[in-house]
Design an enzyme around this catalytic site. Structure first.
Site, PDB file in Angstrom:
ATOM      1  N   HIS A  49     -58.610  15.114  29.940  1.00  0.00           N
ATOM      2  CA  HIS A  49     -58.130  16.339  29.259  1.00  0.00           C
ATOM      3  C   HIS A  49     -58.498  17.558  30.113  1.00  0.00           C
ATOM      4  O   HIS A  49     -59.650  17.973  30.132  1.00  0.00           O
ATOM      5  CB  HIS A  49     -58.781  16.468  27.877  1.00  0.00           C
ATOM      6  CG  HIS A  49     -58.271  17.621  27.065  1.00  0.00           C
ATOM      7  ND1 HIS A  49     -57.973  17.504  25.719  1.00  0.00           N
ATOM      8  CD2 HIS A  49     -58.017  18.918  27.386  1.00  0.00           C
ATOM      9  CE1 HIS A  49     -57.558  18.666  25.255  1.00  0.00           C
ATOM     10  NE2 HIS A  49     -57.580  19.553  26.254  1.00  0.00           N
ATOM     11  N   LYS A  94     -48.602  15.837  23.690  1.00  0.00           N
ATOM     12  CA  LYS A  94     -49.685  16.600  23.062  1.00  0.00           C
ATOM     13  C   LYS A  94     -49.181  17.301  21.814  1.00  0.00           C
ATOM     14  O   LYS A  94     -48.181  18.028  21.856  1.00  0.00           O
ATOM     15  CB  LYS A  94     -50.211  17.642  24.055  1.00  0.00           C
ATOM     16  CG  LYS A  94     -51.332  18.537  23.511  1.00  0.00           C
ATOM     17  CD  LYS A  94     -52.658  17.810  23.428  1.00  0.00           C
ATOM     18  CE  LYS A  94     -53.752  18.650  22.769  1.00  0.00           C
ATOM     19  NZ  LYS A  94     -54.386  19.603  23.659  1.00  0.00           N
ATOM     20  N   HIS A 109     -54.688  17.971  19.151  1.00  0.00           N
ATOM     21  CA  HIS A 109     -55.645  19.065  18.887  1.00  0.00           C
ATOM     22  C   HIS A 109     -55.845  19.064  17.376  1.00  0.00           C
ATOM     23  O   HIS A 109     -54.966  19.499  16.634  1.00  0.00           O
ATOM     24  CB  HIS A 109     -55.099  20.408  19.387  1.00  0.00           C
ATOM     25  CG  HIS A 109     -56.090  21.525  19.186  1.00  0.00           C
ATOM     26  ND1 HIS A 109     -56.724  22.154  20.234  1.00  0.00           N
ATOM     27  CD2 HIS A 109     -56.576  22.094  18.052  1.00  0.00           C
ATOM     28  CE1 HIS A 109     -57.569  23.058  19.745  1.00  0.00           C
ATOM     29  NE2 HIS A 109     -57.484  23.049  18.429  1.00  0.00           N
ATOM     30  N   HIS A 127     -61.144  16.378  22.245  1.00  0.00           N
ATOM     31  CA  HIS A 127     -62.313  17.283  22.178  1.00  0.00           C
ATOM     32  C   HIS A 127     -62.930  17.354  20.792  1.00  0.00           C
ATOM     33  O   HIS A 127     -62.987  18.414  20.172  1.00  0.00           O
ATOM     34  CB  HIS A 127     -61.983  18.686  22.694  1.00  0.00           C
ATOM     35  CG  HIS A 127     -60.665  19.259  22.260  1.00  0.00           C
ATOM     36  ND1 HIS A 127     -60.269  19.340  20.953  1.00  0.00           N
ATOM     37  CD2 HIS A 127     -59.646  19.785  22.990  1.00  0.00           C
ATOM     38  CE1 HIS A 127     -59.073  19.899  20.905  1.00  0.00           C
ATOM     39  NE2 HIS A 127     -58.674  20.174  22.119  1.00  0.00           N
ATOM     40  N   ASP A 181     -61.706  19.274  28.899  1.00  0.00           N
ATOM     41  CA  ASP A 181     -61.061  20.453  28.318  1.00  0.00           C
ATOM     42  C   ASP A 181     -61.372  21.707  29.137  1.00  0.00           C
ATOM     43  O   ASP A 181     -61.415  22.811  28.585  1.00  0.00           O
ATOM     44  CB  ASP A 181     -61.447  20.662  26.848  1.00  0.00           C
ATOM     45  CG  ASP A 181     -60.471  21.582  26.126  1.00  0.00           C
ATOM     46  OD1 ASP A 181     -59.346  21.784  26.634  1.00  0.00           O
ATOM     47  OD2 ASP A 181     -60.829  22.116  25.060  1.00  0.00           O
TER      48      ASP A 181
HETATM   49  O1  DOR Z   1     -60.699  26.609  24.093  1.00  0.00           O
HETATM   50  C1  DOR Z   1     -59.586  26.169  24.327  1.00  0.00           C
HETATM   51  N1  DOR Z   1     -58.861  26.607  25.381  1.00  0.00           N
HETATM   52  N2  DOR Z   1     -59.059  25.266  23.498  1.00  0.00           N
HETATM   53  C2  DOR Z   1     -57.778  24.871  23.606  1.00  0.00           C
HETATM   54  O2  DOR Z   1     -57.363  24.065  22.801  1.00  0.00           O
HETATM   55  C3  DOR Z   1     -56.903  25.453  24.642  1.00  0.00           C
HETATM   56  C4  DOR Z   1     -57.669  25.956  25.772  1.00  0.00           C
HETATM   57  C5  DOR Z   1     -56.868  26.830  26.725  1.00  0.00           C
HETATM   58  O3  DOR Z   1     -55.766  26.444  27.098  1.00  0.00           O
HETATM   59  O4  DOR Z   1     -57.375  27.892  27.115  1.00  0.00           O
HETATM   60 ZN    ZN Z   2     -57.517  21.557  25.807  1.00  0.00          ZN
END
Ligand code: DOR
Ligand code: ZN
Length: 348
Positions: free
Chosen positions: A18, A104, A141, A179, A252
């Site tokens: 991820h 996703k 998500h 996550h 992430d």
């Molecule tokens: O904190 C995050 N940032 N969570 C997400 O689901 C997206 C990600 C982003 O793309 O900045």
């Molecule tokens: Zn993410």
């Protein structure tokens, strides 16, 4: 395959299941951090505008490949962004052609780049049935967006209202609960069949919500889903180091320019790519679970996705590894996770 001494650990080369690589100049700035550690990565599609079709995903894949630094081997594993209007046939064809390996699901307005996301899972039932038929993983998500639900409860409520019914109605669908941040999520994954897995980020293993709010508001510790109470962090540490094949590494990593984070309305996302593997191994070391690190980092993910294990290895050594206050991502200054501290492990 893992081998270790008092001061080193050698494991199969890991993958990141991820990551947000962004596009254009920032892509060229952040990709080298991921590609030097990981053989493959699941690349999230929440660009602006998002990549929603096989054609768009294929073009993005080519831009990523063009940005891989010479001498590094790295394979981007692409994903399609689901919207209310996603065509089941386009998704199935893109999967059959190998353009993307998963899709996703962002609930609309749950997080950065989710404005075009799905407003109601019922609207994409045809897509999800098709994915179940062809064995294509759905990456979720998992947060509700209802205004009456407290942000710290949004993952647990998502399990009740959306995920549990979905898994019940489509029992053959492969799902990655992305996550995860709560004990409830780990309990749900543990109680589900082998077709339900989860990624865990380094930040949710290291920090609880105090990191964001004690002693001043700290925007670089803010991501979504937001870090929760200490009991949840401990539950995630237990899940990650349990040896269960359902949990695998997914950083992430979500880079935002320092100015976009340090703002009256700061963006969600933690840029952990520069020291990701060192951040994870420190947790396994603290939990006395280094013997389980290779499974989490390098085996459980490919097995879940039905992909071969990497044959190369990496070696980590115990050593002071200072993290800079800021990194320059090809012209964009970004604050990395663990900024201005030191990790006790280093990728050799
Ligand atoms: O904190 C995050 N940032 N969570 C997400 O689901 C997206 C990600 C982003 O793309 O900045
Ligand atoms: Zn993410």
């Amino acid at each position: 395959m893992a081998t270790s001494t008092d001061s080193t650990l050698t494991i199969r080369r890991p993958d990141d299941w991820h990551v947000h690589l962004r596009d254009h100049d920032v892509l060229r700035g952040v990709l080298p951090y991921t590609a030097r550690q990981f053989a493959r990565a699941i690349v999230m599609p929440n660009l602006s505008p998002p990549v929603t079709t096989a054609e768009g995903v294929n073009a993005y894949r080519h831009r990523i490949i063009a940005a891989i630094p010479p001498g590094l081997s790295f394979t981007p594993l692409m994903t399609a962004y689901l919207t209310d209007g996603t065509d089941p046939a386009d998704i199935a064809q893109g999967y059959a052609d190998g353009v993307f390996v998963a899709a996703k699901l962002y609930p609309a307005h749950a997080t950065t780049g989710s404005a075009h996301g799905v407003t109601d899972v019922a609207k994409i039932l045809g897509v999800l049935e098709k994915m179940q038929d062809v064995g294509m993983p759905l990456l979720i998500h998992g947060e509700v967006t209802d205004h009456d639900v407290d942000i710290f409860d949004r993952e647990a409520v998502f399990i009740e209202r959306t995920l549990a019914p979905l898994v019940r109605d489509l029992p053959g669908l492969k799902v990655v609960f992305e996550h995860i941040t709560t004990a409830e999520a780990a309990d749900f994954v543990d109680a589900s069949g082998p077709n339900i897995g989860a990624t865990i980020t380094p930040q949710h293993l290291h920090i609880n919500r105090n990191a964001m709010l004690v002693g001043g508001i700290r925007p670089h510790a803010y991501c979504l889903p937001v870090a929760k109470r200490e009991k949840h962090r401990l539950a995630l540490r237990k899940a990650a180091t349990s040896g269960s094949p359902k949990y695998f590494l997914g950083t992430d990593s979500a880079p935002h320019a320092v100015g976009a984070k340090e703002s009256a309305c700061g963006c969600a996302g933690i840029f952990n790519a520069p020291f990701a593997i060192e951040s994870y191994v420190a947790v396994f070391d603290e939990e006395r679970a280094l013997d389980r690190f290779e499974a989490f980092a390098s085996e459980n993910g490919p097995r879940f996705y039905g992909l071969p294990l990497n044959e190369e290895t990496i070696t980590l050594e115990r050593a002071e590894n200072p993290v800079p206050e800021i990194v320059d991502a090809n012209g964009t200054p970004i604050v990395p996770f663990h900024a201005a501290t030191s990790l006790g492990w280093r990728l050799v």
